[in-house]
Design a protein around this motif. Structure first.
Motif, PDB file in Angstrom:
ATOM      1  N   PRO A  47       2.866  24.040  31.999  1.00  9.96           N
ATOM      2  CA  PRO A  47       2.389  25.203  32.773  1.00  9.96           C
ATOM      3  C   PRO A  47       3.524  26.057  33.330  1.00  9.96           C
ATOM      4  CG  PRO A  47       1.205  23.218  33.401  1.00  9.96           C
ATOM      5  CD  PRO A  47       2.328  22.776  32.525  1.00  9.96           C
ATOM      6  N   VAL A  48       4.643  25.420  33.699  1.00 17.33           N
ATOM      7  CA  VAL A  48       5.769  26.179  34.254  1.00 17.33           C
ATOM      8  C   VAL A  48       6.362  27.099  33.196  1.00 17.33           C
ATOM      9  CG1 VAL A  48       8.070  26.005  35.267  1.00 17.33           C
ATOM     10  CG2 VAL A  48       6.275  24.416  35.969  1.00 17.33           C
ATOM     11  N   ARG A  49       6.465  26.629  31.989  1.00 17.78           N
ATOM     12  CA  ARG A  49       6.990  27.478  30.916  1.00 17.78           C
ATOM     13  C   ARG A  49       6.058  28.653  30.651  1.00 17.78           C
ATOM     14  NH1 ARG A  49       9.707  23.432  26.361  1.00 17.78           N
ATOM     15  NH2 ARG A  49      10.669  21.990  27.840  1.00 17.78           N
ATOM     16  N   ILE A  50       4.758  28.418  30.739  1.00 18.45           N
ATOM     17  CA  ILE A  50       3.797  29.502  30.548  1.00 18.45           C
ATOM     18  C   ILE A  50       3.974  30.562  31.630  1.00 18.45           C
ATOM     19  CG2 ILE A  50       1.351  30.103  30.499  1.00 18.45           C
ATOM     20  CD1 ILE A  50       0.795  27.324  29.358  1.00 18.45           C
ATOM     21  N   ILE A  51       4.177  30.119  32.863  1.00 17.63           N
ATOM     22  CA  ILE A  51       4.377  31.052  33.971  1.00 17.63           C
ATOM     23  C   ILE A  51       5.647  31.879  33.755  1.00 17.63           C
ATOM     24  CG2 ILE A  51       4.879  31.218  36.441  1.00 17.63           C
ATOM     25  CD1 ILE A  51       3.105  28.723  36.816  1.00 17.63           C
ATOM     26  N   ILE A  52       6.712  31.217  33.321  1.00 13.84           N
ATOM     27  CA  ILE A  52       7.967  31.922  33.067  1.00 13.84           C
ATOM     28  C   ILE A  52       7.793  32.940  31.947  1.00 13.84           C
ATOM     29  CG2 ILE A  52      10.345  31.644  32.248  1.00 13.84           C
ATOM     30  CD1 ILE A  52      10.344  28.896  33.626  1.00 13.84           C
ATOM     31  N   LEU A  53       7.072  32.572  30.900  1.00 17.51           N
ATOM     32  CA  LEU A  53       6.834  33.495  29.795  1.00 17.51           C
ATOM     33  C   LEU A  53       6.065  34.724  30.272  1.00 17.51           C
ATOM     34  CD1 LEU A  53       5.980  32.709  26.171  1.00 17.51           C
ATOM     35  CD2 LEU A  53       4.365  34.150  27.404  1.00 17.51           C
TER      36      LEU A  53
ATOM     37  N   LEU B 173      15.138  27.944  29.542  1.00 13.35           N
ATOM     38  CA  LEU B 173      14.683  29.080  30.341  1.00 13.35           C
ATOM     39  C   LEU B 173      14.936  30.390  29.604  1.00 13.35           C
ATOM     40  CD1 LEU B 173      15.894  28.072  33.931  1.00 13.35           C
ATOM     41  CD2 LEU B 173      13.560  28.044  33.050  1.00 13.35           C
ATOM     42  N   ALA B 174      16.083  30.510  28.973  1.00 13.35           N
ATOM     43  CA  ALA B 174      16.415  31.720  28.218  1.00 13.35           C
ATOM     44  C   ALA B 174      15.466  31.888  27.033  1.00 13.35           C
ATOM     45  CB  ALA B 174      17.857  31.643  27.735  1.00 13.35           C
ATOM     46  N   TYR B 175      15.194  30.794  26.342  1.00 11.14           N
ATOM     47  CA  TYR B 175      14.298  30.833  25.189  1.00 11.14           C
ATOM     48  C   TYR B 175      12.893  31.261  25.591  1.00 11.14           C
ATOM     49  CZ  TYR B 175      10.949  28.770  21.910  1.00 11.14           C
ATOM     50  OH  TYR B 175       9.879  28.566  21.068  1.00 11.14           O
ATOM     51  N   VAL B 176      12.380  30.682  26.644  1.00 12.74           N
ATOM     52  CA  VAL B 176      11.015  30.995  27.088  1.00 12.74           C
ATOM     53  C   VAL B 176      10.908  32.449  27.544  1.00 12.74           C
ATOM     54  CG1 VAL B 176       9.215  30.442  28.759  1.00 12.74           C
ATOM     55  CG2 VAL B 176      10.530  28.603  27.698  1.00 12.74           C
ATOM     56  N   SER B 177      11.860  32.893  28.359  1.00 16.89           N
ATOM     57  CA  SER B 177      11.806  34.277  28.835  1.00 16.89           C
ATOM     58  C   SER B 177      12.016  35.255  27.685  1.00 16.89           C
ATOM     59  CB  SER B 177      12.851  34.506  29.920  1.00 16.89           C
ATOM     60  OG  SER B 177      14.156  34.321  29.416  1.00 16.89           O
TER      61      SER B 177
END
Length: 240
Positions: free
Chosen positions: A29-35, A109-113
């Protein structure tokens, strides 16, 4: 036939990003939020680009003017999301169970954003185009070319992947104060975007081949920046 063309072009552009999202982001879920946050920052860059285009009346018809400033605004907001994520790392460690992977490996983090930047960029550049592919007619009759929709989808896919790679390089450059890498990201972004100006002349080969050449070189460089090597590839092959 037009419906088939619509779904085909949609899957060309968004099939690989959807697979990347499903296998690397959807489980956290955190990665989804970052995306989603990264996509919002890209929308802010689009808003500022639109306001500038609207304000400078004499240059509204000059595509190069809008393109250059759009790229610059996107890179400014890429830097802003970088600063936001770096400041939020402490909070992210508290709300995710996978903080060892998410925080310790800063490339994630860089990949997700970057993927968030790319997906929303691809959506805005392609949705209105492929919506017309449904019908009632299709390209290639009397004027235009039947390759328009497929070319637009391939172009959108390249930019989605490029945004992902650019963010990995950009974040790494900011972490290490490497101005050369930042310049490479901004320069390659400007070059790739300017190549799309050739599409107005329907010389699609002249834009797509260099564009995918840039994509290949950027992918290789991103692999190196992320710590990859020829030895690591050989190890992965042997493990399989």
């Amino acid at each position: 036939m037009t419906v088939v063309e619509f779904f085909g072009c949609t899957f060309v552009a968004f099939g690989p990003p959807l697979a990347m999202f499903t296998f690397t982001i959807a489980h956290d879920p955190v990665r989804i939020i970052i995306l989603i946050a990264a996509a919002f920052f890209w929308l802010l860059s689009l808003l500022l680009s639109s306001l500038l285009w609207f304000a400078v009346v004499p240059l509204r018809k000059d595509l190069v003017f809008g393109l250059i400033f759009s790229v610059l605004f996107q890179e400014v907001f890429r830097y802003i999301i970088y600063k936001v994520l770096r400041r939020a790392e402490g909070g992210l460690m508290k709300i995710t169970d996978d903080h060892a992977t998410l925080i310790d490996n800063k490339h994630i983090l860089a990949y997700v954003s970057g993927l968030g930047f790319g997906i929303i960029s691809g959506a805005f550049s392609l949705v209105n185009v492929i919506a017309d592919a449904v019908g009632p007619g299709t390209m290639g009759l009397k004027s235009g070319t039947e390759m328009f929709f497929l070319t637009s989808s391939a172009t959108s896919l390249s930019f989605i992947l490029l945004h992902t790679f650019w963010s990995v390089i950009f974040f790494h450059a900011c972490d290490n104060d490497n101005k050369v890498q930042v310049a490479c990201v901004v320069g390659s972004h400007l070059l790739a975007s300017c190549l799309t100006l050739l599409n107005r002349y329907q010389v699609y080969v002249a834009s797509l081949l260099p564009l995918y050449g840039i994509l290949a070189l950027t992918a290789i460089y991103t692999f190196k920046v992320a710590g990859g090597s020829y030895a690591s590839i050989k190890n992965c092959i042997y493990l399989k």
